[in-house]
Design a protein around this motif. Sequence first.
Motif, short mmCIF file in Angstrom:
data_model
loop_
_atom_site.label_atom_id
_atom_site.label_comp_id
_atom_site.label_asym_id
_atom_site.label_seq_id
_atom_site.Cartn_x
_atom_site.Cartn_y
_atom_site.Cartn_z
N UNK A 130 0.81 -1.22 0.00
CA UNK A 130 0.00 0.00 0.00
C UNK A 130 0.84 1.27 0.00
N UNK A 131 2.18 1.11 0.02
CA UNK A 131 3.07 2.26 0.21
C UNK A 131 2.58 3.05 1.42
N UNK A 132 2.51 2.32 2.54
CA UNK A 132 1.85 2.83 3.73
C UNK A 132 2.74 3.64 4.66
N UNK A 133 2.27 3.75 5.89
CA UNK A 133 2.87 4.67 6.87
C UNK A 133 3.05 3.92 8.19
N UNK A 134 4.23 4.07 8.79
CA UNK A 134 4.51 3.53 10.11
C UNK A 134 4.82 4.67 11.06
N UNK A 135 4.12 4.71 12.19
CA UNK A 135 4.34 5.75 13.19
C UNK A 135 4.56 5.09 14.55
N UNK A 136 5.66 5.45 15.19
CA UNK A 136 5.88 4.99 16.56
C UNK A 136 5.56 6.13 17.51
N UNK A 137 5.03 5.77 18.68
CA UNK A 137 4.75 6.75 19.72
C UNK A 137 5.84 6.61 20.77
N UNK A 138 6.74 7.56 20.80
CA UNK A 138 7.81 7.55 21.79
C UNK A 138 7.40 8.44 22.95
N UNK A 139 8.17 9.45 23.26
CA UNK A 139 7.92 10.33 24.39
C UNK A 139 8.99 11.41 24.36
N UNK A 140 8.73 12.55 24.99
CA UNK A 140 9.81 13.51 25.18
C UNK A 140 10.95 12.89 25.98
N UNK A 141 10.65 11.80 26.69
CA UNK A 141 11.69 11.05 27.39
C UNK A 141 12.64 10.36 26.42
N UNK A 142 12.32 10.38 25.14
CA UNK A 142 13.22 9.87 24.12
C UNK A 142 14.21 10.92 23.62
N UNK A 143 14.12 12.13 24.18
CA UNK A 143 15.04 13.21 23.84
C UNK A 143 15.67 13.83 25.09
N UNK A 144 14.94 13.77 26.21
CA UNK A 144 15.37 14.48 27.42
C UNK A 144 15.34 13.52 28.60
N UNK A 145 16.49 13.32 29.23
CA UNK A 145 16.59 12.36 30.34
C UNK A 145 16.20 13.02 31.65
N UNK A 146 15.84 12.20 32.61
CA UNK A 146 15.42 12.72 33.91
C UNK A 146 15.73 11.70 35.00
N UNK A 147 15.77 12.18 36.22
CA UNK A 147 16.08 11.33 37.37
C UNK A 147 15.06 10.22 37.50
N UNK A 148 15.50 9.05 37.86
CA UNK A 148 14.68 7.84 38.03
C UNK A 148 14.12 7.32 36.70
N UNK A 149 14.65 7.83 35.59
CA UNK A 149 14.11 7.42 34.29
C UNK A 149 15.07 6.63 33.43
N UNK A 150 16.13 6.07 34.01
CA UNK A 150 17.17 5.45 33.17
C UNK A 150 16.63 4.38 32.24
N UNK A 151 15.81 3.48 32.76
CA UNK A 151 15.26 2.42 31.93
C UNK A 151 14.27 2.93 30.90
N UNK A 152 13.39 3.82 31.34
CA UNK A 152 12.39 4.39 30.44
C UNK A 152 13.06 5.25 29.38
N UNK A 153 14.01 6.09 29.81
CA UNK A 153 14.77 6.89 28.84
C UNK A 153 15.44 6.00 27.81
N UNK A 154 16.09 4.94 28.26
CA UNK A 154 16.80 4.06 27.34
C UNK A 154 15.86 3.48 26.29
N UNK A 155 14.68 3.05 26.74
CA UNK A 155 13.74 2.44 25.80
C UNK A 155 13.20 3.46 24.80
#
Length: 235
Positions: A130-155
């Motif tokens: 279909x020459x389609x479209x793929x969209x993933x839903x990440x998070x601002x946590x995928x650009x900006x790290x924060x305390x207690x977020x090491x695992x979530x940030x990594x993912x």
Amino acid sequence: MSQNKVAYITGGTKGVGFGIAEVLLENGFKIAFSGRKAEDVEKASKQLDASGDNVLGIISDVKNFDDEQKAISKVVEKFGRLDLVIANAGLGHFAPIEDLSIDDWQDMIDTNLTGVFYTLKSSIDALKKTEGYFISIASLAGEYFFEKGSGYNASKFGVVGFTQAAMLDLRKYNIKCSVILPGSINTYFNNSEPSEEESWKIQPRDVGDLVLNMMKMDPRVLPSKIELRASQVKK
């Protein structure tokens, strides 16, 4: 534009996934969505379309590649095609690195990152047709790290990098790939409860509106990475 187009959304029983499903359904899409629990899938299916003509609920765990392969097969079997895949399923465990358990780390990586890979890997052949479209839903946590977020940030950092590299791999097939990085959303994430007090936050349907607008864009245009923020702060 949207008539007869088919979308598959992982983690679509509530929150962002459900909001996207609502908006797309209202705009002529046929919708397939997945969830891990049968009761959640059944409930969401009835809320979206009691007749079942335009909605397909699927029990699938994105951590299981076989589940996702079967899910895509069910979508194509029912609707005959697949135009849009949204890898939305995700979760978070937050703790200082010395307290973050091995199980919680693995749960986030397997769901938030490997799950996105499994979903795209399973759907490539259908999207080529279909020459389609793929969209993933990440998070601002995928650009900006924060305390207690090491695992979530990594993912989530991983999801951003994965999607953008996949975009380079797949654009020769005219498959578009984008990643959306939402900020604060009024959902059930991390044991939250949607409420009127959180109305200043991004709403799930706001993400749906964005996805719909992306689908309406001229095929020559690719918004490959989009940060989505609340326009106001908590009052």
